[in-house]
Scaffold this motif. Structure first.
Motif, short mmCIF file in Angstrom:
data_model
loop_
_atom_site.label_atom_id
_atom_site.label_comp_id
_atom_site.label_asym_id
_atom_site.label_seq_id
_atom_site.Cartn_x
_atom_site.Cartn_y
_atom_site.Cartn_z
N GLY A 84 10.89 12.07 28.82
CA GLY A 84 11.25 13.48 28.69
C GLY A 84 11.99 13.98 29.90
O GLY A 84 11.58 13.72 31.03
N ASP A 85 13.11 14.65 29.67
CA ASP A 85 13.96 15.18 30.73
C ASP A 85 14.45 14.09 31.69
O ASP A 85 14.78 14.37 32.84
CB ASP A 85 13.26 16.28 31.52
CG ASP A 85 12.93 17.48 30.65
OD1 ASP A 85 13.74 17.79 29.76
OD2 ASP A 85 11.87 18.09 30.86
N ASP A 87 12.81 11.92 33.21
CA ASP A 87 11.86 11.74 34.31
C ASP A 87 10.57 11.13 33.77
O ASP A 87 10.05 11.58 32.75
CB ASP A 87 11.58 13.12 34.93
CG ASP A 87 10.72 13.05 36.18
OD1 ASP A 87 10.04 12.04 36.41
OD2 ASP A 87 10.71 14.04 36.92
N GLY A 90 7.91 13.25 32.57
CA GLY A 90 8.12 13.96 31.31
C GLY A 90 7.51 13.27 30.11
O GLY A 90 7.60 13.78 28.99
#
Length: 179
Positions: A84-85, A87, A90
């Motif tokens: 997620g994102d 990263d 995430g």
């Protein structure tokens, strides 16, 4: 995206310290997420690559690597992962092992990267205005009703974005640590 070294939850290894004479499944010697970045990340953490792997088998695709780990022909495998994102914090969204039977029993042992996606580069002699115009046209192409179809089918891309400087720095650090 990132590179991950994964294993079956019901089999060793369970931590990097357990990497001793395990059977490794790799995509190809030229695969960033399926070989190169994983090995560089392990080496940076002090893993002795010569003793960590009893065998190194190249399976040609991320799916084939996942199948080899899930069916027990390999103890660990290297593949891509999207978080997620972009990263790790995430949360895992998708990995190369997700579409393989038994993958609910896969666990990530280590993460390397981020890895910039494939890059489109211009020769340094191309004027900057032409580079900017080309980049702008490419960024619009995926949302075009006609142009977006081949971009997704041929390149598997949902869009184009500038390379993040931090991703390049991480790769530089991995390479420096390998020397």
């Amino acid at each position: 995206f990132h590179s991950v070294l994964f294993f079956r939850a019901d089999a060793p290894p369970r931590c990097l310290g357990d990497l001793h004479s395990v059977r490794a499944a790799w995509v190809a010697e030229t695969s960033s997420s399926g070989y190169l970045v994983t090995r560089l990340a392990l080496k940076r953490q002090g893993v002795d690559l010569a003793s960590a792997f009893a065998t190194n088998t190249f399976f040609g695709t991320h799916r084939a690597v996942a199948v080899a780990v899930m069916d027990g022909r390999a103890d660990v495998g290297s593949t891509f992962a999207n978080f997620g994102d972009g990263d790790v914090a995430g949360g895992l969204r998708h990995a190369g092992f997700h579409d393989v039977a038994g993958s609910d029993g896969a666990r990530i042992l280590d993460v390397g990267g981020p890895i910039p996606a494939d890059m489109i580069v211009a020769h340094p002699d191309v004027p900057i205005r032409d580079r900017i115009n080309f980049a702008a046209a490419m960024s619009r192409l995926p949302s075009d009703p006609v142009g977006g179809v081949p971009i997704r089918r041929v390149m598997g891309a949902d869009g184009f974005a500038p390379v993040l400087h931090d991703a390049l720095l991480e790769l530089q650090e991995l390479l420096a640590a390998a020397d």
